[in-house]
Design a protein around this motif. Structure first.
Motif, PDB file in Angstrom:
ATOM      1  N   LEU A 311       0.825  -1.206   0.000  1.00 40.69           N
ATOM      2  CA  LEU A 311       0.000   0.000   0.000  1.00 40.69           C
ATOM      3  C   LEU A 311       0.865   1.264   0.000  1.00 40.69           C
ATOM      4  O   LEU A 311       0.596   2.206  -0.733  1.00 40.69           O
ATOM      5  CB  LEU A 311      -0.924   0.010   1.223  1.00 40.69           C
ATOM      6  N   ARG A 312       1.892   1.259   0.826  1.00 38.30           N
ATOM      7  CA  ARG A 312       2.798   2.410   0.913  1.00 38.30           C
ATOM      8  C   ARG A 312       4.196   1.908   1.262  1.00 38.30           C
ATOM      9  O   ARG A 312       4.352   0.837   1.850  1.00 38.30           O
ATOM     10  CB  ARG A 312       2.359   3.399   2.005  1.00 38.30           C
ATOM     11  N   LYS A 313       5.187   2.711   0.918  1.00 39.38           N
ATOM     12  CA  LYS A 313       6.556   2.381   1.325  1.00 39.38           C
ATOM     13  C   LYS A 313       7.277   3.662   1.699  1.00 39.38           C
ATOM     14  O   LYS A 313       6.881   4.765   1.292  1.00 39.38           O
ATOM     15  CB  LYS A 313       7.305   1.643   0.217  1.00 39.38           C
ATOM     16  N   SER A 314       8.338   3.515   2.480  1.00 42.95           N
ATOM     17  CA  SER A 314       9.095   4.677   2.923  1.00 42.95           C
ATOM     18  C   SER A 314      10.498   4.238   3.301  1.00 42.95           C
ATOM     19  O   SER A 314      10.763   3.038   3.462  1.00 42.95           O
ATOM     20  CB  SER A 314       8.397   5.317   4.136  1.00 42.95           C
ATOM     21  N   VAL A 315      11.400   5.194   3.416  1.00 49.13           N
ATOM     22  CA  VAL A 315      12.743   4.899   3.925  1.00 49.13           C
ATOM     23  C   VAL A 315      13.108   5.955   4.955  1.00 49.13           C
ATOM     24  O   VAL A 315      12.544   7.054   4.972  1.00 49.13           O
ATOM     25  CB  VAL A 315      13.815   4.873   2.806  1.00 49.13           C
ATOM     26  N   ILE A 316      14.048   5.611   5.803  1.00 48.71           N
ATOM     27  CA  ILE A 316      14.529   6.560   6.809  1.00 48.71           C
ATOM     28  C   ILE A 316      15.988   6.247   7.106  1.00 48.71           C
ATOM     29  O   ILE A 316      16.420   5.094   7.017  1.00 48.71           O
ATOM     30  CB  ILE A 316      13.677   6.479   8.108  1.00 48.71           C
ATOM     31  N   THR A 317      16.749   7.269   7.409  1.00 46.11           N
ATOM     32  CA  THR A 317      18.112   7.084   7.891  1.00 46.11           C
ATOM     33  C   THR A 317      18.420   8.178   8.896  1.00 46.11           C
ATOM     34  O   THR A 317      17.918   9.303   8.772  1.00 46.11           O
ATOM     35  CB  THR A 317      19.145   7.115   6.745  1.00 46.11           C
ATOM     36  N   ASP A 318      19.218   7.841   9.896  1.00 47.53           N
ATOM     37  CA  ASP A 318      19.628   8.859  10.868  1.00 47.53           C
ATOM     38  C   ASP A 318      20.809   9.665  10.347  1.00 47.53           C
ATOM     39  O   ASP A 318      21.322  10.548  11.030  1.00 47.53           O
ATOM     40  CB  ASP A 318      19.969   8.214  12.219  1.00 47.53           C
ATOM     41  N   GLU A 319      21.246   9.352   9.109  1.00 48.50           N
ATOM     42  CA  GLU A 319      22.353  10.026   8.423  1.00 48.50           C
ATOM     43  C   GLU A 319      23.682   9.840   9.152  1.00 48.50           C
ATOM     44  O   GLU A 319      24.626  10.595   8.947  1.00 48.50           O
ATOM     45  CB  GLU A 319      22.048  11.513   8.198  1.00 48.50           C
ATOM     46  N   LYS A 320      23.732   8.811   9.998  1.00 47.61           N
ATOM     47  CA  LYS A 320      24.977   8.489  10.708  1.00 47.61           C
ATOM     48  C   LYS A 320      25.394   7.048  10.434  1.00 47.61           C
ATOM     49  O   LYS A 320      26.453   6.789   9.883  1.00 47.61           O
ATOM     50  CB  LYS A 320      24.800   8.712  12.211  1.00 47.61           C
ATOM     51  N   SER A 321      24.524   6.101  10.815  1.00 43.28           N
ATOM     52  CA  SER A 321      24.904   4.695  10.645  1.00 43.28           C
ATOM     53  C   SER A 321      23.719   3.753  10.462  1.00 43.28           C
ATOM     54  O   SER A 321      23.905   2.595  10.125  1.00 43.28           O
ATOM     55  CB  SER A 321      25.708   4.227  11.864  1.00 43.28           C
ATOM     56  N   GLU A 322      22.503   4.250  10.674  1.00 42.63           N
ATOM     57  CA  GLU A 322      21.327   3.378  10.639  1.00 42.63           C
ATOM     58  C   GLU A 322      20.380   3.776   9.514  1.00 42.63           C
ATOM     59  O   GLU A 322      20.145   4.960   9.277  1.00 42.63           O
ATOM     60  CB  GLU A 322      20.591   3.467  11.982  1.00 42.63           C
ATOM     61  N   ALA A 323      19.850   2.780   8.812  1.00 45.22           N
ATOM     62  CA  ALA A 323      18.866   3.030   7.753  1.00 45.22           C
ATOM     63  C   ALA A 323      17.812   1.938   7.790  1.00 45.22           C
ATOM     64  O   ALA A 323      18.046   0.840   8.310  1.00 45.22           O
ATOM     65  CB  ALA A 323      19.544   3.073   6.387  1.00 45.22           C
ATOM     66  N   ALA A 324      16.654   2.249   7.238  1.00 43.03           N
ATOM     67  CA  ALA A 324      15.571   1.262   7.221  1.00 43.03           C
ATOM     68  C   ALA A 324      14.659   1.508   6.032  1.00 43.03           C
ATOM     69  O   ALA A 324      14.470   2.645   5.599  1.00 43.03           O
ATOM     70  CB  ALA A 324      14.769   1.323   8.520  1.00 43.03           C
ATOM     71  N   MET A 325      14.105   0.409   5.511  1.00 42.40           N
ATOM     72  CA  MET A 325      13.106   0.460   4.444  1.00 42.40           C
ATOM     73  C   MET A 325      11.810  -0.085   5.029  1.00 42.40           C
ATOM     74  O   MET A 325      11.795  -1.182   5.590  1.00 42.40           O
ATOM     75  CB  MET A 325      13.573  -0.375   3.247  1.00 42.40           C
ATOM     76  N   LEU A 326      10.744   0.692   4.929  1.00 44.70           N
ATOM     77  CA  LEU A 326       9.478   0.338   5.572  1.00 44.70           C
ATOM     78  C   LEU A 326       8.407   0.074   4.520  1.00 44.70           C
ATOM     79  O   LEU A 326       8.308   0.801   3.521  1.00 44.70           O
ATOM     80  CB  LEU A 326       9.004   1.466   6.493  1.00 44.70           C
ATOM     81  N   PHE A 327       7.578  -0.936   4.782  1.00 39.34           N
ATOM     82  CA  PHE A 327       6.517  -1.303   3.848  1.00 39.34           C
ATOM     83  C   PHE A 327       5.207  -1.508   4.605  1.00 39.34           C
ATOM     84  O   PHE A 327       5.169  -2.238   5.601  1.00 39.34           O
ATOM     85  CB  PHE A 327       6.877  -2.598   3.105  1.00 39.34           C
ATOM     86  N   LEU A 328       4.161  -0.852   4.131  1.00 40.45           N
ATOM     87  CA  LEU A 328       2.819  -1.087   4.661  1.00 40.45           C
ATOM     88  C   LEU A 328       2.109  -2.006   3.679  1.00 40.45           C
ATOM     89  O   LEU A 328       1.883  -1.642   2.523  1.00 40.45           O
ATOM     90  CB  LEU A 328       2.054   0.229   4.811  1.00 40.45           C
ATOM     91  N   LEU A 329       1.785  -3.214   4.128  1.00 42.10           N
ATOM     92  CA  LEU A 329       1.151  -4.212   3.268  1.00 42.10           C
ATOM     93  C   LEU A 329      -0.338  -4.313   3.581  1.00 42.10           C
ATOM     94  O   LEU A 329      -0.776  -4.006   4.702  1.00 42.10           O
ATOM     95  CB  LEU A 329       1.792  -5.585   3.471  1.00 42.10           C
ATOM     96  N   ARG A 330      -1.098  -4.747   2.593  1.00 40.04           N
ATOM     97  CA  ARG A 330      -2.509  -5.028   2.871  1.00 40.04           C
ATOM     98  C   ARG A 330      -2.593  -6.125   3.929  1.00 40.04           C
ATOM     99  O   ARG A 330      -3.418  -6.083   4.833  1.00 40.04           O
ATOM    100  CB  ARG A 330      -3.239  -5.455   1.596  1.00 40.04           C
TER     101      ARG A 330
END
Length: 444
Positions: A311-330
Motif C-alpha cells: 500500500l505504501r513504502k518509505s525509507v529513513i536514515t539517521d544520516e549516521k549509521s542506521e537506515a531502514a526500508m518500511l513497507f505497509l502491506l494489505r
C-alpha cells in the motif's frame, strides 16, 4: 486569516539578535573561505548565496551558502578537487563533510548554523556549466525584484511548507525548496495568493513560460532559465499534500499549519508493517538516501511479484549509521495457495505448454469459461520470511543497489511495526501509518 498570518510572522521573521549573529558569522566564515581561495588561481571570486543573501531566511533556521566561483575554463576534475579542498581547509575546525548535488560540495555546522561551501563556474547568463552556476543569478533576481514585504511573504510560505513537512528539495524530502517558494511568491504575489492557486492546481499545472515540453505533475519554470523546470524534484505525494493543505488552510486558517503537528503511529496499522533495518558505513546523506529509496522500490517490486500487495513504502536514515526500508502491506501473510490462470483450451500449443509447466501442481482444471487453471502452494506466504530469504540467500537478484548490498551482507533485521525502538524509524512509522488530520481536513 489576517490574525493568523500576523501570528505566523512573529515566529517566521528573524529577530534582530539573529540578524546580528548571522552578519557576524557570515563575515567571519566568508573571510575563512577567501583566505583559502588565494591559494588557487582558478578561483575568480567568492560570494554569499542562498536564503540569507536574499533575505528570505527563517527565524530559528539559519543556513549559509558560500559560493566559490571558478574560471569557466577549469576542467571538471580540477573544479571538484579545488572545491572540496577549499571547503575542507576553510571549515577544518568545524568537522566538515562532503555532500552531493550535481557536484560534491562541503558542509559543516558552525555555532548552530549549517554552512555550505559550494563550487560554481563564473559564467555569463545562460551559459551554465553546472547547476550551481545559476545561484548567483537567482540571488540577484530576488534582490532586484523583491521588496521587504515580498520577502516576508516568502518566509510565510516556507514556514507553511515546513509545518506541512514538505519543505526541502533534497532527495530525502523531494519537496518544495527555498527557491521554489520564492518563485511561487514572485509569480502569484503573496502567500495567500499562492495558496489560492495551489488549491486549484490541475494535472501538469504550468507556472511560468516554458520554452520546451515537460511532463511532470507541476511545471514551474525558473525565471532566469526557461529551459529549467523546478517542479522536476517535487514528488507527486508532496504536490498533493501542498494542494490539500492549501485548501484546508483557506477553509479554516490556523497557526498549527505553520508549526506542524506530531503524528502518532496508528496501532491498527502496525501489524501490517514490515521493516528491513540495517547499519551502513557512513557516506554522504544524499547518497544513502538515494540508495535506500532505490532499495525500497526494488523490494516493493519483489514483494508484489511474490503475491503481496504494497500500500505504501518509505525509507529513513539517521544520516549516521542506521537506515531502514518500511513497507505497509494489505496483509503481511497471504493465502498459502495460489491459482495460476492459463490459456483457453482452444489454444492448443499454449495449453500444452501450460499443462507441462504446471504438471506438479496440486490441482489443475478447466473453468466454466474454458480456461485452464492450476493451483499450487506458494513458496512463501509470510512477507517477513520472504524478505529474510531474499536478502540472505538471493541478494544478487533482489534488485538492491550495489551501494547498500555490502551493508546488508554485513547484517540486517526484518521486523514488524511493533518491534521498533529507534527514534528515527518511529517517526517514519508514524508518517506511514497515520492520517494527517491537517492535510486531510474535512472542513466544509
Amino acid at each position: 486569516m489576517t490574525q493568523v498570518l500576523d501570528q505566523a510572522r512573529k515566529i517566521t521573521i528573524p529577530t534582530k539578535q539573529e540578524e546580528e549573529k548571522m552578519k557576524t558569522l557570515s563575515d567571519f566564515l566568508l573571510k575563512l573561505v577567501k583566505d583559502e581561495v588565494t591559494k588557487h588561481s582558478e578561483v575568480v571570486s567568492v560570494e554569499l548565496g542562498g536564503s540569507y543573501a536574499k533575505g528570505t531566511w527563517l527565524r530559528g533556521q539559519m543556513d549559509l551558502d558560500i559560493f566559490v566561483k571558478m574560471k569557466k575554463e577549469t576542467d571538471e576534475k580540477t573544479f571538484e578537487e579545488i572545491g572540496k579542498k577549499i571547503g575542507f581547509s576553510s571549515m577544518k575546525k568545524f568537522k566538515p563533510y562532503v555532500r552531493y548535488s550535481e557536484h560534491p560540495y562541503v558542509e559543516a555546522e558552525v555555532k548552530g548554523v549549517r554552512v555550505n561551501v559550494v563550487p560554481s563556474y563564473d559564467v555569463e547568463h545562460g551559459n551554465w556549466k553546472s547547476a550551481a552556476d545559476r545561484s548567483s543569478f537567482h540571488t540577484r533576481f530576488i534582490l532586484e525584484t523583491f521588496d521587504q514585504t515580498k520577502k516576508n511573504e516568502v518566509r510565510l510560505l516556507k514556514k507553511f511548507l515546513k509545518g506541512m513537512d514538505i519543505y526541502g528539495a533534497e532527495i530525502a524530502k523531494e519537496g518544495f525548496g527555498g527557491y521554489v517558494a520564492e518563485v511561487l511568491v514572485h509569480h502569484y504575489g503573496s502567500f495567500a495568493n499562492v495558496l489560492e492557486a495551489a488549491a486549484n492546481f490541475t494535472s501538469g499545472q504550468i507556472i511560468g513560460n516554458p520554452t520546451k515540453k515537460f511532463e511532470t505533475d507541476l511545471i514551474l519554470i525558473d525565471p532566469i532559465d526557461s529551459n529549467r523546470n523546478l517542479g522536476t524534484a517535487i514528488s507527486t505525494q508532496n504536490i498533493g499534500r501542498f494542494m490539500l493543505s492549501a485548501r484546508a488552510f483557506l477553509k479554516k486558517p490556523s497557526l498549527v499549519f505553520f508549526t506542524g503537528t506530531k503524528l502518532i503511529p496508528n496501532a491498527k496499522n502496525l501489524k501490517n508493517i514490515i521493516i528491513v533495518k540495517f547499519n551502513y558505513k557512513w557516506r554522504s546523506p544524499d547518497i544513502i538516501w538515494g540508495q535506500a529509496k532505490r532499495g525500497a522500490t526494488a523490494l516493493s517490486g519483489q514483494l508484489e511479484l511474490a503475491g503481496f500487495q504494497i500500500l505504501r513504502k518509505s525509507v529513513i536514515t539517521d544520516e549516521k549509521s542506521e537506515a531502514a526500508m518500511l513497507f505497509l502491506l494489505r496483509s503481511p501473510v497471504i493465502e498459502k495457495f495460489m491459482v495460476k490462470n492459463g490459456p483457453q483450451i482452444y489454444r492448443r500449443s499454449d495449453s500444452d505448454n501450460f499443462i507441462a509447466a504446471n504438471s506438479k501442481n496440486m490441482l489443475t482444471w478447466i473453468d466454466n469459461d474454458g480456461k485452464i487453471l492450476s493451483m499450487k502452494e506458494r513458496e512463501f506466504y509470510d512477507a517477513k520470511k520472504f524478505l529474510q530469504f531474499l536478502l540472505k540467500k538471493n541478494l544478487s537478484k533482489s534488485g538492491i543497489p550495489s551501494g547498500i548490498s555490502l551493508d546488508i551482507k554485513r547484517g540486517f533485521k526484518v521486523i514488524d511495526g511493533s518491534q521498533v525502538t529507534s527514534k528515527s524509524i518511529k517517526k517514519a512509522l508514524a508518517e506511514l501509518t497515520s492520517t494527517d488530520g491537517l492535510v486531510f481536513s474535512s472542513h466544509k
